[in-house]
Design a protein around this motif. Structure first.
Motif, PDB file in Angstrom:
ATOM      1  N   ALA A 175       0.837  -1.212   0.000  1.00 58.61           N
ATOM      2  CA  ALA A 175       0.000   0.000   0.000  1.00 58.61           C
ATOM      3  C   ALA A 175       0.867   1.256   0.000  1.00 58.61           C
ATOM      4  N   GLY A 176       2.135   1.110   0.420  1.00 54.96           N
ATOM      5  CA  GLY A 176       3.065   2.241   0.420  1.00 54.96           C
ATOM      6  C   GLY A 176       3.282   2.826  -0.971  1.00 54.96           C
ATOM      7  N   ARG A 177       3.001   2.040  -2.005  1.00 50.04           N
ATOM      8  CA  ARG A 177       3.143   2.556  -3.376  1.00 50.04           C
ATOM      9  C   ARG A 177       2.248   3.752  -3.632  1.00 50.04           C
ATOM     10  N   GLU A 178       1.128   3.820  -2.906  1.00 45.36           N
ATOM     11  CA  GLU A 178       0.186   4.926  -3.121  1.00 45.36           C
ATOM     12  C   GLU A 178       0.774   6.266  -2.676  1.00 45.36           C
ATOM     13  N   ARG A 179       1.897   6.223  -1.968  1.00 48.55           N
ATOM     14  CA  ARG A 179       2.537   7.488  -1.544  1.00 48.55           C
ATOM     15  C   ARG A 179       3.151   8.247  -2.720  1.00 48.55           C
ATOM     16  N   ALA A 180       3.355   7.548  -3.853  1.00 46.70           N
ATOM     17  CA  ALA A 180       4.013   8.201  -4.993  1.00 46.70           C
ATOM     18  C   ALA A 180       3.265   9.459  -5.402  1.00 46.70           C
ATOM     19  N   GLY A 181       3.957  10.564  -5.443  1.00 46.43           N
ATOM     20  CA  GLY A 181       3.365  11.816  -5.907  1.00 46.43           C
ATOM     21  C   GLY A 181       2.574  12.579  -4.856  1.00 46.43           C
ATOM     22  N   ALA A 182       2.323  11.949  -3.687  1.00 48.42           N
ATOM     23  CA  ALA A 182       1.470  12.612  -2.680  1.00 48.42           C
ATOM     24  C   ALA A 182       2.119  13.898  -2.194  1.00 48.42           C
ATOM     25  N   ALA A 183       1.432  15.025  -2.377  1.00 46.29           N
ATOM     26  CA  ALA A 183       2.021  16.329  -2.047  1.00 46.29           C
ATOM     27  C   ALA A 183       1.268  17.041  -0.934  1.00 46.29           C
ATOM     28  N   ALA A 184       0.062  16.617  -0.641  1.00 47.68           N
ATOM     29  CA  ALA A 184      -0.697  17.201   0.473  1.00 47.68           C
ATOM     30  C   ALA A 184      -1.851  16.279   0.817  1.00 47.68           C
ATOM     31  N   TYR A 185      -2.224  16.259   2.109  1.00 53.08           N
ATOM     32  CA  TYR A 185      -3.372  15.463   2.555  1.00 53.08           C
ATOM     33  C   TYR A 185      -4.285  16.330   3.409  1.00 53.08           C
ATOM     34  N   LEU A 186      -5.574  16.317   3.079  1.00 49.19           N
ATOM     35  CA  LEU A 186      -6.579  17.093   3.810  1.00 49.19           C
ATOM     36  C   LEU A 186      -7.648  16.153   4.357  1.00 49.19           C
ATOM     37  N   GLU A 187      -8.066  16.381   5.589  1.00 52.80           N
ATOM     38  CA  GLU A 187      -9.139  15.551   6.162  1.00 52.80           C
ATOM     39  C   GLU A 187     -10.083  16.417   6.980  1.00 52.80           C
ATOM     40  N   LEU A 188     -11.358  16.306   6.656  1.00 48.88           N
ATOM     41  CA  LEU A 188     -12.416  16.957   7.436  1.00 48.88           C
ATOM     42  C   LEU A 188     -13.012  15.915   8.367  1.00 48.88           C
ATOM     43  N   HIS A 189     -13.181  16.267   9.643  1.00 50.75           N
ATOM     44  CA  HIS A 189     -13.694  15.313  10.630  1.00 50.75           C
ATOM     45  C   HIS A 189     -14.540  16.062  11.647  1.00 50.75           C
ATOM     46  N   ILE A 190     -15.491  15.370  12.261  1.00 54.97           N
ATOM     47  CA  ILE A 190     -16.186  15.982  13.399  1.00 54.97           C
ATOM     48  C   ILE A 190     -15.209  16.102  14.566  1.00 54.97           C
ATOM     49  N   GLU A 191     -15.434  17.117  15.417  1.00 58.71           N
ATOM     50  CA  GLU A 191     -14.473  17.364  16.503  1.00 58.71           C
ATOM     51  C   GLU A 191     -14.440  16.218  17.508  1.00 58.71           C
ATOM     52  N   GLN A 192     -15.581  15.615  17.805  1.00 61.01           N
ATOM     53  CA  GLN A 192     -15.704  14.549  18.817  1.00 61.01           C
ATOM     54  C   GLN A 192     -15.407  15.050  20.219  1.00 61.01           C
ATOM     55  N   GLY A 193     -15.434  16.366  20.409  1.00 58.29           N
ATOM     56  CA  GLY A 193     -15.211  16.952  21.728  1.00 58.29           C
ATOM     57  C   GLY A 193     -16.061  18.200  21.848  1.00 58.29           C
ATOM     58  N   PRO A 194     -16.037  18.855  23.010  1.00 63.27           N
ATOM     59  CA  PRO A 194     -16.974  19.958  23.282  1.00 63.27           C
ATOM     60  C   PRO A 194     -16.426  21.366  23.056  1.00 63.27           C
ATOM     61  N   VAL A 195     -15.194  21.504  22.558  1.00 65.20           N
ATOM     62  CA  VAL A 195     -14.556  22.828  22.555  1.00 65.20           C
ATOM     63  C   VAL A 195     -15.287  23.802  21.627  1.00 65.20           C
ATOM     64  N   LEU A 196     -15.557  23.401  20.367  1.00 69.61           N
ATOM     65  CA  LEU A 196     -16.209  24.318  19.424  1.00 69.61           C
ATOM     66  C   LEU A 196     -17.614  24.693  19.888  1.00 69.61           C
TER      67      LEU A 196
END
Ligand code: ZN
Length: 417
Positions: A175-196
């Motif tokens: 699966a490490g082959r998928e790293r080829a060319g990877a220049a940025a990674y973005l992830e949107l997630h729920i906070e799962q905590g109460p701060v916001l």
């Protein structure tokens, strides 16, 4: 096709309908319900000019070719814990899908950078106790030797469950082959905590994932009869542990965003008529700064030794597990802040993440990474009552889109191949 965040909300509800029962989401990785969720997702790709395949660890990749072979990765995970919520992980995948559609439609079909959506396999580790399975295989940090022997509650071996889904454990490193060319990674997630929610704000930029120091702390005293032993001569191991349980709060408070939890305490002999001779506790300390984490660990250790002396006990520490903090990329953090400002009209907060995420593994692999959090109602997740206001879900999709646009131009502008 213009960005349509309302479609993301509708698709999240469709997925919930398909993969939940009265107790919540049941998309546990390597189960039939998870496979059904992925098949539903494949249906959403019909008509898009994309290539789709599973890698050797079962991560699902959807690629939209762009001018540059450098790739912008957008991710999440369709798997859930048993009786889970409708947004944890799936928001990241379905928001990324909406952004992929928007990129496919703009730029005459050729965006400035290649854009890839990834649905990570088994983020939760709910069935075999191995979290971040697919992303750690991608990052090259997974060791199958440690995982091969794992079984689920029914005794099914990890190896066999994966084979049913077309994954051979011997080969997950590929699966490490998928790293080829990877220049940025973005992830949107729920906070799962109460701060916001406490701040009354919808979105935050995530600065990184906190490091963890997890230790077993055992106090040793002397078992003695609860009736015949005067208070002044007792060596009460629980009394020493209790002092530490109270002290970890002021220690963490000295370090701003740090957190510390004594989550388990066992007493021996553990009967109503005996002074506790042995008390086994666990301590989990987290912070985004490695120096702070080390200081906090040292302070807790010194405090435990002081309390042991006061109670005429001894104390032993042994490390259960630790992981270093993973700070995200400074330039992408700047773009994420700008994206939040553009869609909300105001600066949002920047927070460290206490929970680990696939993004931490991607970042450890050397790919510049950032995450966005959207508010969680009541700070609750891993539960069927997990929820976020629909208007905030829509805002979060718009913010991820703004961020993806900036990151794609950043990648594409850094010179071709
Ligand atoms: Zn998640």
């Amino acid at each position: 096709m213009a960005l349509n965040p309302k479609r993301t909300v509708a698709e999240l509800k469709e997925l919930r309908e398909l993969t939940s029962d009265e107790h919540g989401a049941q998309r546990v990785a390597w189960t039939d319900t998870w496979v059904r969720a992925r098949e539903w997702f494949y249906g959403k790709l019909a008509g898009l000019p994309v290539e789709q395949h599973l890698d050797a660890a079962g991560n699902n990749w959807v690629t939209l070719a762009g001018r540059s072979k450098k790739t912008l990765l957008l991710g999440g995970h369709l798997d859930s814990v048993p009786n889970g919520g409708w947004l944890d992980g799936s928001l990241g995948v379905l928001a990324s899908l909406e952004i992929l559609r928007r990129f496919a439609d703009g730029y005459d079909g050729t965006p400035p950078a290649t854009v890839r959506l990834v649905d990570w396999a088994d983020e939760e580790g709910a069935r075999f106790g191995r979290s971040l399975f697919g992303s750690s295989a991608f990052a090259g940090t997974a060791s199958i030797e440690a995982d091969r022997g794992r079984t689920d509650r029914e005794g099914v071996r990890l190896e066999d469950a994966l084979r049913r889904c077309g994954v051979e454990v011997e080969r997950i490193g590929e699966a490490g082959r998928e790293r080829a060319g990877a220049a940025a990674y973005l992830e949107l997630h729920i906070e799962q905590g109460p701060v916001l929610e406490g701040l009354g704000l919808p979105l935050a930029t995530v600065l990184g994932t906190k490091g963890v120091e997890r230790h077993a702390v055992t106090f040793l005293g002397q078992e003695a009869h609860s009736g015949s032993t005067p208070m002044g001569v007792r060596r009460d191991a629980l009394a020493a542990a209790a002092k530490l349980a109270l002290e970890i709060r002021p220690i963490a408070a000295r370090h701003k965003d740090a957190v510390a939890t004594m989550g388990s305490v066992k007493t021996f002999p553990g009967i109503v008529t005996a002074v506790v001779g042995r008390c086994e506790a666990t301590l989990d300390q987290r912070d985004l700064d490695a120096g702070v984490l080390a200081a906090m660990h040292r302070e807790a250790r010194e405090a435990s030794e002081r309390f042991a002396r006061e109670e005429r006990c001894t104390v032993e520490w042994s490390r259960i597990w630790s992981i270093e903090p993973v700070p995200f990329d400074a330039e992408l953090i700047g773009m994420a802040r700008a994206a939040v400002r553009e869609v909300t009209g105001a600066d949002g907060p920047s927070l460290p993440s206490g929970p680990l995420h696939d993004a931490a593994e991607v970042s450890r692999a050397g790919v510049p990474t950032v995450m966005l959090f959207v508010q969680s109602l009541g700070g609750i997740s891993h539960n069927k009552i997990e929820d976020t206001k629909e208007e905030y879900i829509e805002l979060s999709v718009a913010a991820l889109d703004r961020l993806a646009e900036k990151a794609a131009n950043w990648i594409g502008g850094r010179g071709g191949e």
